[in-house]
Write a protein that holds these residues in place. Structure first.
Motif, PDB file in Angstrom:
ATOM      1  N   CYS A 171    -110.493 -58.301  24.834  1.00  0.00           N
ATOM      2  CA  CYS A 171    -110.698 -57.373  23.734  1.00  0.00           C
ATOM      3  C   CYS A 171    -110.483 -55.947  24.234  1.00  0.00           C
ATOM      4  O   CYS A 171    -110.214 -55.728  25.414  1.00  0.00           O
ATOM      5  CB  CYS A 171    -112.104 -57.520  23.154  1.00  0.00           C
ATOM      6  N   THR A 179    -110.943 -57.169  18.563  1.00  0.00           N
ATOM      7  CA  THR A 179    -110.727 -58.506  19.100  1.00  0.00           C
ATOM      8  C   THR A 179    -109.324 -58.958  18.714  1.00  0.00           C
ATOM      9  O   THR A 179    -108.753 -58.483  17.737  1.00  0.00           O
ATOM     10  CB  THR A 179    -111.764 -59.517  18.577  1.00  0.00           C
ATOM     11  N   GLU A 221    -110.192 -66.642  18.504  1.00  0.00           N
ATOM     12  CA  GLU A 221    -110.376 -65.403  19.232  1.00  0.00           C
ATOM     13  C   GLU A 221    -109.865 -65.537  20.664  1.00  0.00           C
ATOM     14  O   GLU A 221    -110.150 -66.510  21.357  1.00  0.00           O
ATOM     15  CB  GLU A 221    -111.862 -65.033  19.246  1.00  0.00           C
ATOM     16  N   TYR A 277    -115.428 -60.078  22.983  1.00  0.00           N
ATOM     17  CA  TYR A 277    -116.326 -58.959  22.732  1.00  0.00           C
ATOM     18  C   TYR A 277    -117.794 -59.367  22.866  1.00  0.00           C
ATOM     19  O   TYR A 277    -118.599 -58.650  23.466  1.00  0.00           O
ATOM     20  CB  TYR A 277    -116.056 -58.355  21.349  1.00  0.00           C
TER      21      TYR A 277
END
Length: 82
Positions: free
Chosen positions: A22, A11, A18, A42
């Motif tokens: 990914c 990631t 985040e 992810y």
């Protein structure tokens, strides 16, 4: 020697958040591998690879635009060791 297929999800984070993307490295028991890029987090990947056991989940503290250069570096490193 590895006896089952495994994945290594990566990631990407920036400022502790985040990214919406990914990469997953899928490794076969014989050592052959493939890498796929996804344009989702992810946890939201809808791909058969998501159901394969993952050995570790890696966080890459780099903007998502660094994803392709990371994949290239992995491929170059594996090629150099072959």
């Amino acid at each position: 020697m590895q006896t089952q297929e495994i994945t290594f999800p990566i990631t990407f984070t920036h400022e502790h958040k985040e990214a919406a993307g990914c990469a997953i490295i899928h490794v076969q028991p014989d050592g052959q591998y493939e890498i796929k890029s996804f344009d989702t987090k992810y946890a939201n990947v809808e791909d058969p690879w998501r159901k394969i056991y993952h050995a570790a989940l890696y966080d890459c503290d780099e903007d998502l635009d660094g994803r392709e250069s990371l994949i290239q570096a992995i491929n170059d490193g594996v090629t150099a060791q072959s």
